[in-house]
Design a protein around this motif. Sequence first.
Motif, PDB file in Angstrom:
ATOM      1  N   ARG A  18      35.572  38.303  39.919  1.00 20.62           N
ATOM      2  CA  ARG A  18      34.670  38.530  38.792  1.00 20.62           C
ATOM      3  C   ARG A  18      34.486  40.020  38.483  1.00 20.62           C
ATOM      4  O   ARG A  18      33.835  40.367  37.511  1.00 20.62           O
ATOM      5  CB  ARG A  18      33.303  37.893  39.065  1.00 20.62           C
ATOM      6  N   ASN A  19      35.028  40.882  39.318  1.00 19.35           N
ATOM      7  CA  ASN A  19      34.931  42.320  39.082  1.00 19.35           C
ATOM      8  C   ASN A  19      35.761  42.706  37.852  1.00 19.35           C
ATOM      9  O   ASN A  19      36.972  42.463  37.816  1.00 19.35           O
ATOM     10  CB  ASN A  19      35.406  43.083  40.325  1.00 19.35           C
ATOM     11  N   GLN A  20      35.098  43.312  36.845  1.00 19.37           N
ATOM     12  CA  GLN A  20      35.769  43.601  35.578  1.00 19.37           C
ATOM     13  C   GLN A  20      36.923  44.593  35.734  1.00 19.37           C
ATOM     14  O   GLN A  20      37.952  44.459  35.083  1.00 19.37           O
ATOM     15  CB  GLN A  20      34.753  44.140  34.566  1.00 19.37           C
ATOM     16  N   SER A  21      36.770  45.575  36.611  1.00 19.03           N
ATOM     17  CA  SER A  21      37.837  46.556  36.807  1.00 19.03           C
ATOM     18  C   SER A  21      39.085  45.909  37.394  1.00 19.03           C
ATOM     19  O   SER A  21      40.213  46.163  36.961  1.00 19.03           O
ATOM     20  CB  SER A  21      37.353  47.681  37.727  1.00 19.03           C
ATOM     21  N   ARG A  22      38.891  45.033  38.392  1.00 22.48           N
ATOM     22  CA  ARG A  22      40.024  44.344  39.002  1.00 22.48           C
ATOM     23  C   ARG A  22      40.691  43.391  38.024  1.00 22.48           C
ATOM     24  O   ARG A  22      41.916  43.228  38.024  1.00 22.48           O
ATOM     25  CB  ARG A  22      39.563  43.591  40.249  1.00 22.48           C
ATOM     26  N   ILE A  23      39.894  42.748  37.174  1.00 22.34           N
ATOM     27  CA  ILE A  23      40.446  41.831  36.169  1.00 22.34           C
ATOM     28  C   ILE A  23      41.332  42.595  35.189  1.00 22.34           C
ATOM     29  O   ILE A  23      42.443  42.161  34.860  1.00 22.34           O
ATOM     30  CB  ILE A  23      39.315  41.095  35.419  1.00 22.34           C
ATOM     31  N   LYS A  24      40.871  43.766  34.722  1.00 22.27           N
ATOM     32  CA  LYS A  24      41.655  44.572  33.779  1.00 22.27           C
ATOM     33  C   LYS A  24      42.971  45.029  34.401  1.00 22.27           C
ATOM     34  O   LYS A  24      44.020  45.005  33.757  1.00 22.27           O
ATOM     35  CB  LYS A  24      40.829  45.776  33.330  1.00 22.27           C
ATOM     36  N   ILE A  25      42.916  45.463  35.671  1.00 22.82           N
ATOM     37  CA  ILE A  25      44.130  45.917  36.356  1.00 22.82           C
ATOM     38  C   ILE A  25      45.125  44.767  36.501  1.00 22.82           C
ATOM     39  O   ILE A  25      46.329  44.928  36.286  1.00 22.82           O
ATOM     40  CB  ILE A  25      43.772  46.512  37.734  1.00 22.82           C
ATOM     41  N   ALA A  26      44.621  43.569  36.873  1.00 22.03           N
ATOM     42  CA  ALA A  26      45.495  42.404  37.063  1.00 22.03           C
ATOM     43  C   ALA A  26      46.173  42.010  35.758  1.00 22.03           C
ATOM     44  O   ALA A  26      47.369  41.695  35.731  1.00 22.03           O
ATOM     45  CB  ALA A  26      44.688  41.238  37.617  1.00 22.03           C
ATOM     46  N   ILE A  27      45.428  42.029  34.642  1.00 23.91           N
ATOM     47  CA  ILE A  27      45.990  41.672  33.330  1.00 23.91           C
ATOM     48  C   ILE A  27      47.046  42.699  32.910  1.00 23.91           C
ATOM     49  O   ILE A  27      48.133  42.338  32.438  1.00 23.91           O
ATOM     50  CB  ILE A  27      44.880  41.565  32.274  1.00 23.91           C
ATOM     51  N   ARG A  28      46.731  43.981  33.105  1.00 21.06           N
ATOM     52  CA  ARG A  28      47.687  45.030  32.747  1.00 21.06           C
ATOM     53  C   ARG A  28      48.983  44.903  33.554  1.00 21.06           C
ATOM     54  O   ARG A  28      50.086  44.979  33.002  1.00 21.06           O
ATOM     55  CB  ARG A  28      47.054  46.399  32.992  1.00 21.06           C
ATOM     56  N   ASP A  29      48.850  44.694  34.866  1.00 21.79           N
ATOM     57  CA  ASP A  29      50.037  44.572  35.724  1.00 21.79           C
ATOM     58  C   ASP A  29      50.855  43.334  35.370  1.00 21.79           C
ATOM     59  O   ASP A  29      52.095  43.358  35.431  1.00 21.79           O
ATOM     60  CB  ASP A  29      49.614  44.511  37.194  1.00 21.79           C
ATOM     61  N   PHE A  30      50.170  42.251  34.992  1.00 19.67           N
ATOM     62  CA  PHE A  30      50.878  41.018  34.638  1.00 19.67           C
ATOM     63  C   PHE A  30      51.789  41.250  33.440  1.00 19.67           C
ATOM     64  O   PHE A  30      52.973  40.894  33.454  1.00 19.67           O
ATOM     65  CB  PHE A  30      49.870  39.912  34.323  1.00 19.67           C
TER      66      PHE A  30
END
Length: 403
Positions: free
Chosen positions: A309-321
């Motif tokens: 649920r951490n917004q920073s980790r979510i953004k990084i995961a989407i970018r890397d995907f």
Amino acid sequence: MWDIMLFRMNNCYKGEIWLCVEGVLLKNDYRCAFCLVYGAHTRAGKLAVWEELSFIAGLCQVSICYMGDFNEVTQVEERKDQDRLTASAEDFKSWVQDMQLVDLPLNDRNYTWFRGSSCSRIDRVLVSLEWTEEFPEIRLKGGPRGLSDHCPIIVQNTICRDGLRPFRSLDSCFTHEGFLRMVREEWRNLGEVQFTDKLKALTMPLRRWHKDKFGDMDKKIQHFEEEIKKVDELARNGVYDGTSEARRKALVSCCKQWYVRKKIHWKQMSRSKHAKDMDKNTRYFHNLASARRRNNRIDGLIINGRLVRNQSRIKIAIRDFYKYLYHQERSPVVGFRDGLVNRIDEEESIALERLLTSEEIREAVWDCESSKAPRSDGYNMNFIKKCWDEIGAEFTKAVMDFF
């Protein structure tokens, strides 16, 4: 509603299949009403219930929240294996629109009721426009079904910090007479820089200018309305001359201009495709924009089997995907034997390799819908068109360099 530390009840009303509690939310001293509904099963019964609920809203005269099992859908997708809305569903949809209610989206599941192979979303929360203005972060979450054939719905009002908002060129800026002059000066001050870098650098002065000139439009409108009211008070007291009349006309003109800017702003933010007849309903577009923002937000994402649920980790995961998805792979060289593929003639070959002309690029730009953005930098095509005299030559060169 039973907690006297949270809610003070003023009135209670009940029908055969609904219960309404009207009172005050003590945390923010907000007058409102909650109405719990269990929908009828026949079309005639449902029409009677919708009429009763309309009556209770008029009786309470406060913002209202309807919640419960309405036993009806508003979209074809809300009922499994259904290809059209029934007459009863059309009645319900019309009632929701006539009452100007907001159907809060449920993002974590498609259906709330299950029986055998049948699935529907008949449980919902409908709130008045005032409700979404008071609680802009309101959203729904489904609970576990357990032994019931219904999923419980949880209404939350949680503020989610998403970090800095991305830049977006706003069409309302073009209603200000000094905007294009500011863009021209800032563009020239950036000097000889690559076009895309220049656009990126321009976002900072655009942000500052918008905050300075357009910050808190509601306060500006309120100021002009108060000044108009003062002039009207003077007129009622017999103090009204040519100067007062000229002042009132100027105030009305300025106030009207800010209403237009606000309308343009919220229409763009809502991305509504409704007819132009509805453009004047700024509040409607404000509500659409808020609902769209709530609906598009990603609160949680499963990463490597774990819910994050951490917004920073979510953004990084989407970018890397997407970085991995669209990376360039080495492709094998494929050849064709003579005779298997027809060759194009020399004239067609020259036409394919011919560089674009500036006229063709301009025509392509003007052929694009103004609200569309060609890339993720936040500039829409309306910005390119309006500022063409300043950036058109560099835009054309950037396109030709790309090809």
